[in-house]
Design an enzyme around this catalytic site. Structure first.
Site: not given
Length: 225
Positions: A73, A104, A185
């Site tokens: 992402h 992911d 992230s």
């Protein structure tokens, strides 16, 4: 941390965005009845584009020839450009060579060789209560931010939502209470031996210190390309 931090990079996302200017126009167009009423409303007109930073995240180098792991992402926009900011301050253009929707995860490639690397550990060996360390580009501003916590849960299934409102289900994640913020992230979750046992992926905003991580390696994945 001193051994691991040099292999952690900030991932900067840039994109051409429209440049707009305001002009005041008659909302009734060329209607002859309203043309002299003096009514004008602001409207926007595009006058070009400029490249701007539109996002950021974290990654870590896993091969000395410039292969980097991050979250999918973080690099989901196929029209954007990506730059890896190394711990030395050097910026390198990054190419996305792989995106994994299920876990992911994504792989980036930068040119060059001789980079410091992190080793992948075994997520299946992680235990409840184990101390873990997270490193990442917190809030997209503070690169190589370090936080420490414990493994709070295993085998969690989460529904993660990105800034565009897209929701995806990620299974078999590690839960930790190590502080994780936007921009973290794609960063590594480290065991105390310095190996990577997870990848920072999401935060439960409605709770206090609940951060799920994608598992980094599990023997059951041995047949996965």
């Amino acid at each position: 941390v001193s051994r691991a931090a040099p292999a952690v990079v900030s991932v900067v996302v840039s994109k051409d965005v429209p440049l707009l200017e305001v002009e005041y126009t008659n909302p009734f167009g060329n209607d002859p009845f309203f043309k002299d009423f003096g009514i004008r409303v602001p409207t926007y007109r595009q006058v070009g584009t400029e490249k701007r930073q539109v996002g950021s995240g974290t990654g870590f180098i896993i091969r000395s020839d410039g292969y980097i792991i991050t979250n999918r992402h973080v690099v989901s926009d196929e029209e954007a450009e990506y730059v890896a900011l190394l711990s030395t301050g050097v910026q390198k253009t990054a190419e996305v060579v792989y995106r994994d929707q299920t876990h992911d995860l994504a792989v980036l490639k930068i040119s060059g060789a001789g980079y410091p690397t992190l080793s992948l550990g075994n997520s299946a060996a992680v235990e409840l209560g184990q101390t873990v360390v997270a490193i990442g580009n917190a809030l997209g501003e503070y690169n190589n931010t370090v936080s420490v916590g414990i493994v709070s849960g295993l085998g969690r299934t989460i529904e993660a939502q990105d800034s565009f409102g897209q929701v995806e289900t990620i299974e078999n994640t590690i839960q930790t209470d190590a502080a994780i913020n936007p921009g973290n992230s794609g960063g590594p979750l480290l065991a105390l031996d310095g190996t990577v046992v997870g990848v920072n992926v999401a935060v439960e905003r409605a709770a206090s210190n609940i951060a799920p991580m994608s598992r980094c390696w599990d023997p059951t994945w041995k047949d996965t390309p």
